[in-house]
Design a protein around this motif. Structure first.
Motif, PDB file in Angstrom:
ATOM      1  N   LYS A 243       0.878  -1.224  -0.033  1.00  0.00           N
ATOM      2  CA  LYS A 243       0.034   0.068  -0.016  1.00  0.00           C
ATOM      3  C   LYS A 243       0.751   1.240  -0.047  1.00  0.00           C
ATOM      4  CE  LYS A 243      -4.638   1.017   1.378  1.00  0.00           C
ATOM      5  NZ  LYS A 243      -5.840   1.119   2.452  1.00  0.00           N
ATOM      6  N   GLN A 244       2.150   1.215   0.386  1.00  0.00           N
ATOM      7  CA  GLN A 244       2.889   2.347   0.339  1.00  0.00           C
ATOM      8  C   GLN A 244       3.093   2.876  -1.064  1.00  0.00           C
ATOM      9  OE1 GLN A 244       6.458   1.461   2.820  1.00  0.00           O
ATOM     10  NE2 GLN A 244       5.057   0.899   4.716  1.00  0.00           N
ATOM     11  N   TYR A 245       3.174   1.574  -2.076  1.00  0.00           N
ATOM     12  CA  TYR A 245       3.624   2.009  -3.260  1.00  0.00           C
ATOM     13  C   TYR A 245       2.427   2.069  -4.220  1.00  0.00           C
ATOM     14  CZ  TYR A 245       8.368   0.650  -1.656  1.00  0.00           C
ATOM     15  OH  TYR A 245       9.714   0.783  -0.853  1.00  0.00           O
ATOM     16  N   SER A 246       1.339   1.649  -3.852  1.00  0.00           N
ATOM     17  CA  SER A 246       0.384   1.559  -4.671  1.00  0.00           C
ATOM     18  C   SER A 246      -1.132   2.038  -4.087  1.00  0.00           C
ATOM     19  CB  SER A 246      -0.014   0.039  -5.321  1.00  0.00           C
ATOM     20  OG  SER A 246      -1.322   0.190  -6.070  1.00  0.00           O
ATOM     21  N   LYS A 247      -2.001   2.763  -4.325  1.00  0.00           N
ATOM     22  CA  LYS A 247      -3.320   3.200  -3.818  1.00  0.00           C
ATOM     23  C   LYS A 247      -4.229   2.111  -3.927  1.00  0.00           C
ATOM     24  CE  LYS A 247      -2.567   8.062  -4.943  1.00  0.00           C
ATOM     25  NZ  LYS A 247      -3.058   9.201  -5.788  1.00  0.00           N
ATOM     26  N   GLN A 251      -5.468  -3.875  -7.973  1.00  0.00           N
ATOM     27  CA  GLN A 251      -4.807  -3.391  -9.099  1.00  0.00           C
ATOM     28  C   GLN A 251      -3.580  -3.863  -9.536  1.00  0.00           C
ATOM     29  OE1 GLN A 251      -6.547  -1.786 -11.963  1.00  0.00           O
ATOM     30  NE2 GLN A 251      -4.940  -2.858 -12.972  1.00  0.00           N
ATOM     31  N   VAL A 252      -2.582  -3.913  -8.531  1.00  0.00           N
ATOM     32  CA  VAL A 252      -1.524  -4.873  -8.738  1.00  0.00           C
ATOM     33  C   VAL A 252      -1.344  -6.086  -9.027  1.00  0.00           C
ATOM     34  CG1 VAL A 252       0.757  -5.283  -7.531  1.00  0.00           C
ATOM     35  CG2 VAL A 252      -0.317  -2.830  -7.101  1.00  0.00           C
ATOM     36  N   LEU A 253      -2.427  -6.634  -8.483  1.00  0.00           N
ATOM     37  CA  LEU A 253      -2.534  -8.258  -8.543  1.00  0.00           C
ATOM     38  C   LEU A 253      -3.610  -8.351  -9.935  1.00  0.00           C
ATOM     39  CD1 LEU A 253      -2.599 -11.133  -7.769  1.00  0.00           C
ATOM     40  CD2 LEU A 253      -4.848 -10.622  -6.487  1.00  0.00           C
ATOM     41  N   GLU A 283       9.371   0.076  -6.979  1.00  0.00           N
ATOM     42  CA  GLU A 283       9.426   1.443  -6.398  1.00  0.00           C
ATOM     43  C   GLU A 283       8.438   2.363  -7.238  1.00  0.00           C
ATOM     44  OE1 GLU A 283      13.448   2.193  -5.292  1.00  0.00           O
ATOM     45  OE2 GLU A 283      13.532   1.002  -3.664  1.00  0.00           O
ATOM     46  N   ASP A 284       8.669   2.009  -8.588  1.00  0.00           N
ATOM     47  CA  ASP A 284       8.204   2.880  -9.590  1.00  0.00           C
ATOM     48  C   ASP A 284       6.598   2.496  -9.712  1.00  0.00           C
ATOM     49  OD1 ASP A 284       8.453   0.727 -11.095  1.00  0.00           O
ATOM     50  OD2 ASP A 284      10.066   1.708 -12.565  1.00  0.00           O
ATOM     51  N   GLY A 285       6.217   1.440  -8.968  1.00  0.00           N
ATOM     52  CA  GLY A 285       4.628   0.971  -9.297  1.00  0.00           C
ATOM     53  C   GLY A 285       4.454  -0.097 -10.199  1.00  0.00           C
ATOM     54  N   ARG A 286       5.560  -0.350 -11.021  1.00  0.00           N
ATOM     55  CA  ARG A 286       5.304  -1.704 -12.009  1.00  0.00           C
ATOM     56  C   ARG A 286       5.656  -2.947 -11.135  1.00  0.00           C
ATOM     57  NH1 ARG A 286       9.890  -0.857 -16.312  1.00  0.00           N
ATOM     58  NH2 ARG A 286      10.932  -0.217 -14.450  1.00  0.00           N
ATOM     59  N   VAL A 287       5.014  -3.991 -11.800  1.00  0.00           N
ATOM     60  CA  VAL A 287       4.957  -5.442 -11.332  1.00  0.00           C
ATOM     61  C   VAL A 287       6.436  -6.025 -11.999  1.00  0.00           C
ATOM     62  CG1 VAL A 287       3.912  -7.477 -11.280  1.00  0.00           C
ATOM     63  CG2 VAL A 287       2.650  -5.431 -10.945  1.00  0.00           C
ATOM     64  N   GLY A 288       7.129  -6.581 -11.331  1.00  0.00           N
ATOM     65  CA  GLY A 288       8.380  -7.203 -11.654  1.00  0.00           C
ATOM     66  C   GLY A 288       8.395  -8.469 -11.740  1.00  0.00           C
ATOM     67  N   PHE A 399      -1.709 -17.581  -7.137  1.00  0.00           N
ATOM     68  CA  PHE A 399      -2.623 -16.432  -7.299  1.00  0.00           C
ATOM     69  C   PHE A 399      -3.511 -16.251  -6.182  1.00  0.00           C
ATOM     70  CE2 PHE A 399      -1.179 -15.985 -12.129  1.00  0.00           C
ATOM     71  CZ  PHE A 399      -0.373 -14.832 -12.062  1.00  0.00           C
ATOM     72  N   ASP A 400      -4.068 -17.437  -5.722  1.00  0.00           N
ATOM     73  CA  ASP A 400      -5.119 -17.509  -4.878  1.00  0.00           C
ATOM     74  C   ASP A 400      -4.492 -16.996  -3.490  1.00  0.00           C
ATOM     75  OD1 ASP A 400      -7.768 -19.015  -3.894  1.00  0.00           O
ATOM     76  OD2 ASP A 400      -6.076 -19.217  -2.446  1.00  0.00           O
ATOM     77  N   ARG A 401      -3.313 -17.215  -3.341  1.00  0.00           N
ATOM     78  CA  ARG A 401      -2.505 -16.958  -2.044  1.00  0.00           C
ATOM     79  C   ARG A 401      -2.305 -15.271  -2.188  1.00  0.00           C
ATOM     80  NH1 ARG A 401       1.274 -22.066  -2.780  1.00  0.00           N
ATOM     81  NH2 ARG A 401      -0.071 -23.379  -1.936  1.00  0.00           N
ATOM     82  N   PHE A 402      -1.967 -14.935  -3.312  1.00  0.00           N
ATOM     83  CA  PHE A 402      -1.905 -13.407  -3.457  1.00  0.00           C
ATOM     84  C   PHE A 402      -3.215 -12.598  -3.107  1.00  0.00           C
ATOM     85  CE2 PHE A 402       1.664 -14.440  -6.162  1.00  0.00           C
ATOM     86  CZ  PHE A 402       2.738 -13.983  -5.391  1.00  0.00           C
ATOM     87  N   MET A 403      -4.166 -13.348  -3.688  1.00  0.00           N
ATOM     88  CA  MET A 403      -5.469 -12.699  -3.373  1.00  0.00           C
ATOM     89  C   MET A 403      -6.078 -12.457  -2.155  1.00  0.00           C
ATOM     90  SD  MET A 403      -7.892 -14.556  -6.409  1.00  0.00           S
ATOM     91  CE  MET A 403      -7.238 -15.078  -7.946  1.00  0.00           C
ATOM     92  N   ARG A 404      -5.667 -13.404  -1.333  1.00  0.00           N
ATOM     93  CA  ARG A 404      -5.651 -13.346   0.211  1.00  0.00           C
ATOM     94  C   ARG A 404      -5.323 -12.135   0.875  1.00  0.00           C
ATOM     95  NH1 ARG A 404      -8.812 -17.624   1.356  1.00  0.00           N
ATOM     96  NH2 ARG A 404      -8.878 -19.307  -0.614  1.00  0.00           N
ATOM     97  N   VAL A 405      -4.107 -11.972   0.426  1.00  0.00           N
ATOM     98  CA  VAL A 405      -3.393 -10.681   0.770  1.00  0.00           C
ATOM     99  C   VAL A 405      -3.887  -9.495   0.126  1.00  0.00           C
ATOM    100  CG1 VAL A 405      -1.294  -9.612   1.069  1.00  0.00           C
ATOM    101  CG2 VAL A 405      -1.394 -12.055   1.482  1.00  0.00           C
ATOM    102  N   LEU A 406      -3.880  -9.344  -1.064  1.00  0.00           N
ATOM    103  CA  LEU A 406      -4.213  -8.077  -1.605  1.00  0.00           C
ATOM    104  C   LEU A 406      -5.549  -7.825  -1.972  1.00  0.00           C
ATOM    105  CD1 LEU A 406      -1.426  -8.332  -4.196  1.00  0.00           C
ATOM    106  CD2 LEU A 406      -1.323  -7.101  -2.009  1.00  0.00           C
ATOM    107  N   ALA A 407      -6.317  -8.707  -2.085  1.00  0.00           N
ATOM    108  CA  ALA A 407      -7.757  -8.161  -2.398  1.00  0.00           C
ATOM    109  C   ALA A 407      -8.827  -9.403  -1.484  1.00  0.00           C
ATOM    110  CB  ALA A 407      -8.025  -8.587  -3.773  1.00  0.00           C
TER     111      ALA A 407
END
Length: 430
Positions: A243-247, A251-253, A283-288, A399-407
């Motif tokens: 959240k420090q890098y993206s509002k 959307q990142v996910l 740091e610039d908001g892109r996904v690496g 991706f399921d695990r990322f969803m539980r954290v980010l959305a």
């Protein structure tokens, strides 16, 4: 040259001795502690190192070939290993860049590794020209150990097939050959460099400026050393940091998933190991996207059938699910799709009760169970899924695990921003 051959031979003999000692210890443990066969095998494989760890991961991602208890046990097969002293890394660099002064290439190399896995170790460095890079250095003797282990495995499977003609997995030798092909690719960093370049070309072709992958410095890379641009970012597993890098963390996910789904259709291979360590928010908001050592290959038609299967699941259209399951796999006999549809209905009605959308809200372990059940249903009808289908599903679990954290409160699969299939017109340009 003779010295290298002599050293390789010595390493092979030492490796066979080491394997025999570990196997003997496993036998004693089995006799005294009576652990489950699957658990004992996983622990033994982890003790034996790189080749067997990769074999364990192959078992975990191939439910169509191995018993369920082994597939589940090997889900936890660890690939992180203790780091080697920096002197070993220097030894490999000196060997790979023989005749070149390392100080003319690297201004500095950090002695403490950023990561250490079974096959390679990663160190941060700075080029003389000023760029920050990471160097992926293959551990000494890995190739010799790999070939020694695979020869032992090949020999053992031949004996087993003769001793037990009706063994369930009659194509054991073929399986070992498949593992060998994949692992030989993984220890060839030139292959990994090609995978990276292919992905970067896809990003450029689709004008995707929201994601990136490291640039490869080919002039400083070999089969055993890969020098890449260093990306600075944070993993997608900490909501507060993201959240420090993206509002909008969701959307990142979405960006990560859209980018990856597009690569299934447009790249020669897809990233098959996109866990938290290999996907980051820069740091610039892109996904690496990093570490393209483990990749899969998927026929675009198979992915289209997967999309259609999920769509028919949401509509509870079991006939369409059966037809798409046929397209996802391969079979040499005539299939009665009506009977297959009835079997699928029994499976999903038992798992999902009244709401098929619950599938997408299941825990990763539940999803894994569903996949294995689905594969089992297909196999009963003579359908064999491609091995990379399991890699594909494994990534969906990540991706399921990322969803539980980010959305955690969003149904990502119902989100209009998600595009699971690339525009066919772009495929024609590729």
């Amino acid at each position: 040259m003779k010295k290298n051959i002599w050293l390789d031979g010595l390493r092979s003999v030492a490796r066979m001795g080491e394997t025999a000692v570990v196997a003997a210890k496993a036998g004693i443990k089995y006799a005294t502690e009576k652990p489950s066969n699957a658990k004992l095998m996983r622990e033994t494989f982890e003790s034996l190192g790189s080749t067997y760890i990769k074999l364990g991961q192959f078992i975990a991602s191939t439910p169509s070939l191995f018993p369920r208890e082994y597939v589940e046990e090997f889900q936890g097969c660890l690939d992180q290993t203790p780091s080697l002293p920096f002197s070993y890394v220097e030894e490999v660099l000196a060997s790979e860049f023989a005749g070149r002064d390392l100080t003319e290439i690297f201004a500095s190399i950090e002695e403490k590794p950023l990561a250490s896995a079974s096959i390679a170790q990663v160190h941060a460095a700075k080029l003389v020209s000023g760029e920050d890079v990471v160097i992926k250095v293959q551990k000494p003797g890995v190739e010799t150990i790999l070939y020694t282990d695979l020869n032992v495995l090949h020999w053992a499977t031949k004996i087993l097939e003769k001793a037990v003609p009706k063994v369930k997995f009659a194509s054991l030798a073929d399986i070992v050959e498949e593992i060998k092909t994949r692992m030989v690719r993984e220890v060839d960093f030139i292959e990994e460099a090609k995978n990276l370049e292919d992905f970067r070309e896809y990003l450029q072709l689709t004008n995707n400026q929201a994601a990136t992958a490291p640039r490869v410095y080919h002039q400083y890379s070999t089969r055993r050393v890969l020098t890449m641009q260093r990306l600075y970012g944070v993993p997608l597993t900490d909501f507060e940091i993201v959240k420090q890098y993206s509002k909008d963390p969701s959307q990142v996910l979405i960006t990560a998933m859209n980018t990856w789904f597009g690569s299934l259709m447009m790249c020669n291979s897809f990233h098959a190991d996109l866990h938290a360590g290999n996907l980051m928010l820069l740091e610039d908001g892109r996904v690496g996207f990093i570490d393209f050592g483990i990749v899969g290959q998927l026929n675009p038609e198979v992915w289209s059938a997967c999309i259609a299967f999920m769509d028919s699941l949401q509509k509870t259209d079991y006939q369409a699910m059966a037809e798409n399951m046929l397209k996802m796999g391969a079979t040499s006999k005539q299939i009665d799709t009506q009977v297959l549809a009835q079997d699928i209905e029994r499976l999903f009605s038992g798992v999902l009760m009244a709401d098929p959308q619950e599938l997408l809200a299941s825990k990763p372990s539940d999803l894994n169970d569903i996949m294995m059940d689905m594969v089992a249903v297909g196999e009963r009808h003579g359908i064999r899924f491609p091995r990379d289908f399991a890699l594909l599903f494994k990534q969906m679990l990540y991706f399921d695990r990322f969803m539980r954290v980010l959305a955690p409160y969003t149904d990502i699969y119902a989100d209009q921003r998600l595009q699971m299939q690339m525009d066919p017109s772009l495929l024609l340009k590729h």
